[in-house]
Design an enzyme around this catalytic site. Structure first.
Site, PDB file in Angstrom:
ATOM      1  N   ASP A  38      -1.523  -0.694   6.053  1.00  0.00           N
ATOM      2  CA  ASP A  38      -1.506  -0.655   8.025  1.00  0.00           C
ATOM      3  C   ASP A  38      -2.651   0.024   8.207  1.00  0.00           C
ATOM      4  OD1 ASP A  38      -1.475   2.215   6.708  1.00  0.00           O
ATOM      5  OD2 ASP A  38      -0.231   3.368   7.894  1.00  0.00           O
ATOM      6  N   ASP A  47       1.226  -1.284   0.040  1.00  0.00           N
ATOM      7  CA  ASP A  47       0.191  -0.364  -0.327  1.00  0.00           C
ATOM      8  C   ASP A  47       0.874   1.065   0.160  1.00  0.00           C
ATOM      9  OD1 ASP A  47      -2.826   1.448   0.875  1.00  0.00           O
ATOM     10  OD2 ASP A  47      -1.542   1.601   2.034  1.00  0.00           O
TER      11      ASP A  47
END
Length: 755
Positions: A642, A442
């Site tokens: 996250d 990501d």
């Protein structure tokens, strides 16, 4: 609504090999209400998932006892450190007792061995009465059996009553047969001579085998203690006392167990933080290496979280306690490592299947060996040859190495991971990380910092940059917008002079305006200036367009009705991202990026960090679909993220790695938690998994090849061609060394260092 299962961990006593663990596991699995049971021989613990409405703790204990083993019951300990201290004390006592048993056996074997080799003595001593000599050897051997080897025989008898068999069964059968035959040859030698057999005794074999096996056990227990060194080191980090600040201002030192939620604790330079909390006064730099593996101290100020067992380096501060006991971050890390060490890796399945049938199979092979030698050997030597080879097969086949091969490497590997800020949820996650060939990153908060930062500050000719920074910061301090915070951080880093702003106005979605020292200042997007009738000069427009082409957010600054500065803001790439991605690629992994940002921003970031393949404008709900698409290509995918929007993708991936600074939802969905918000931890996790699985495979190879080659040699297959037979004493030494070699190989992981 179906009842929810509960989990418990039982400490098992009496196990001596992988077959023991399998027997306990089967007994627990057959208990009504038990959904899953995993028994780890290396840790001597059983992890059981059960339905409390059906299975009770008493029923679980009974299942263990029905298999012929016991459950250690302990009084509740104040914390994990106290529980570990009690366990270590018990193990130290057991180790001391085991060493005494070994030295008794070794000392007596040292006397028995030369007495048994009468034919090698000087001629003057060869005429001793053999019957009296054999009686002396019998008396010397009895303490070895009744004290040093008693545990093997008690365990074998208990297993017989429960219709199970383990390593102790093989030892008891082998040494017991040799000893009983020796007693018969000593007390009734005529029984053998009348049948054309030589009445040989094997007291030296019996005593030496027991001594060698105990030596192996001593070395094994010592090495097993070293495999859990990382866990003891973690527990040893916890502070023992805390300095409480009472409402009256009085400071008192109290044991950590007396600290309560909401207490105010004072921490001075060089002291450990007692427990988790939030700073209420002061600031300092803290060494959080024990949590994150990061060697550089982290600056903490009022409002920041602090964690128990971290080390205060410089300033003094006070914090309010928010978590105690089992709820602290250190306790959660310890629990996670304990759970991981008690789990089973898929690679262990073959060893488990072999262990389930190993001992009965070995007994059958030993009986066939005895029968073959008794039938085929010369009449006068058939009993000695049959007995010696029977004993050798039983002794060399003990399956200790097989049971230690996987769990010891898992124990060392997961402990080493925790030391470097890589928390591995279970052994399956470790094995999956080894199989990964594609890493999907990501962008926001993973490759980048996850928060905006000023990257460019351009001032028109004739303008003072320090003065402009002070004016802009004065306005933005009054704003709560994330971009305003980025501007303030940049101004403070440049040591801009603090100024006060008056008549502040927050212009929603556009920017802010205020007066600084009587001068009107506006900052925001182009609309902020247009609303005030302020036009952009060609030079300002040119600077802004250049920043926009780099996919940066542009803030315009107007002072006294003139556009005088342009600020570029972006989510900056972490300093270590490019190097970490390069290392992943050097490991043979394809690294890809996924982001919800526009293609221009994605292209900029991908180019900076060396990523060739990326997917942009992906909605949070579609990230998991992207992982599925990669898996459909036959890839084994590791997803690194996250945020909450990463959780579905983390769960969908073959292995999810969550940054420790991420959300609880992301951490729950991941198989590996990275305590540092740094892609270097991903490299560490992959390298550690590869080294651990490599060691496990080596261990399993050693264990299987040892038994595959050792049993036929002990049975005498080399005798017809080479005239070679394996002495039972050599078999005992080889068996002991096999376990020690597996443990020593696992301990090599303690030298692991991340790149």
């Amino acid at each position: 609504m179906s009842p929810s299962p509960a989990n418990t961990t039982l400490e098992i006593e009496g196990m001596s090999c992988a077959a023991c663990a399998k027997a306990v596991e089967k007994s627990l699995a057959r208990t009504p209400g038990v959904q899953n049971a995993v028994v780890n021989y290396a840790t001597e613990k059983a992890t059981v998932q059960y339905l409390p409405e059906v299975a009770t703790p008493a029923a679980l204990k009974a299942a263990v006892e029905n298999a012929g083993y016991g459950v250690v019951e302990r009084a509740p300990a104040a914390d994990a450190a106290a529980r570990q201290a009690e366990t270590d004390q018990e193990k130290a006592a057991a180790y001391a007792h085991l060493k005494r048993r070994f030295w008794v056996a070794a000392g007596l074997a040292a006397l028995i061995m030369p007495l048994s080799m009468l034919m090698l003595w000087p001629a003057a001593l060869r005429h001793l009465n053999m019957q009296w000599l054999n009686l002396a050897l019998l008396l010397l051997t009895l303490p070895v059996l009744l004290y040093s080897g008693a545990g093997f025989y008690r365990s074998a008898w208990k297993n017989l009553r429960h219709r199970t068999a383990n390593m102790d069964t093989l030892i008891a059968l082998g040494t017991g047969a040799a000893f009983l035959c020796s007693i018969a040859a000593t007390l009734v030698p005529g029984f053998f001579t009348e049948r054309g057999l030589i009445p040989e005794v094997y007291y030296d074999t019996t005593a030496t085998i027991i001594a060698l096996i105990l030596l192996g056990k001593v070395l094994e227990l010592r090495a097993k203690t070293q495999t859990s060194a990382a866990m003891r080191a973690l527990l040893g980090l916890q502070a023992r006392t805390a300095r409480l600040v009472r409402p009256s201002g009085q400071e008192i030192d109290v044991p950590i167990e007396q600290v309560q939620l909401g207490d105010i604790v004072l921490v001075r330079p060089g002291e450990k933080v007692a427990t988790d909390g939030v700073i209420t006064e002061g600031q300092s730099a803290l060494d959080e290496a024990m949590l994150t593996g990061e060697s550089l101290p982290v600056t903490k100020k009022t409002g920041d979280a602090v964690f128990g067992a971290t080390l205060n380096k410089t300033g003094s501060f006070r914090f309010r306690v928010t978590k105690i006991g089992a709820d602290t971050l250190l306790a959660q890390i310890v629990k996670l490592v304990e759970d991981a060490q008690g789990s089973r890796a898929p690679i262990q399945r073959l060893a488990d299947k072999v262990s389930a049938v190993f001992v009965p199979t070995v007994v059958a092979i030993a009986l066939l060996t005895f029968a073959a030698w008794f039938a085929l050997a010369p009449a006068e030597h058939r009993l000695p040859l049959a007995l010696v080879n029977f004993v050798a097969v039983l002794i060399i086949a003990c399956p200790c190495a097989l049971g230690l091969a996987t769990p010891t490497a898992i124990m060392v590997g997961t402990g080493k991971g925790a030391e470097h800020g890589v928390l591995i949820r279970n052994a399956e996650a470790l094995e999956k990380a080894y199989q990964v060939n594609t890493v999907l990153l990501d962008k926001t908060g993973t490759i980048t910092q996850g928060e905006p930062a000023v990257t460019d500050f351009w001032a028109a000719p004739g303008q003072s940059v320090p003065t402009l920074l002070s004016q802009v910061a004065a306005v933005e301090r009054r704003s709560e917008h994330p971009l305003a915070a980025a501007v303030v951080r940049y101004a403070e880093a440049q040591q801009a002079t603090p100024l006060a702003a008056t008549d502040f106005q927050a212009l929603e979605g556009r920017g802010a305006a205020a007066s600084v020292a009587g001068v009107p200042v506006r900052i925001g997007n182009a609309r902020v200036l247009a609303e005030a009738g302020i036009s952009l000069s060609p030079e300002v427009s040119r600077q802004a367009e250049a920043l926009l082409k780099q996919a940066k957010t542009v803030l315009y600054v107007a002072v006294a009705g003139q556009a005088v500065a342009v600020i570029g803001v972006a989510d900056t790439v972490r300093a270590s991202s490019a190097a970490a991605i390069r290392q992943l690629q050097e490991l043979g992994l394809e690294v890809m990026m996924i982001t919800g940002d526009n293609p221009a921003t994605a292209a900029q970031v991908a180019a900076k960090v060396g990523i060739k393949r990326y997917v942009a404008e992906v909605l949070p709900a579609d990230k998991a679909a992207q992982v599925k698409a990669l898996q459909a290509e036959g890839r084994v995918v590791a997803m690194v993220g996250d945020g909450i929007n990463d959780a579905p993708a983390l769960a969908q991936a073959d292995i999810g790695l969550a940054m420790g600074a991420g959300t609880d939802v992301a951490l729950e969905a991941a198989g590996i938690t990275l305590m540092r918000s740094d892609l270097q931890s991903v490299v560490t996790a992959i390298e550690l998994s590869r080294q651990t699985i490599r060691v496990i495979r080596q261990n399993l190879f050693f264990a299987f090849i040892y038994n595959t080659l050792g049993i036929p040699i002990a049975a005498g297959v080399l005798y017809p061609v080479f005239g070679l037979l394996l002495s039972p004493m050599l078999a005992a030494g080889a068996m002991a060394l096999s376990s020690v070699s597996v443990l020593t190989n696992s301990l090599r992981l303690r030298r692991f260092r991340p790149q």
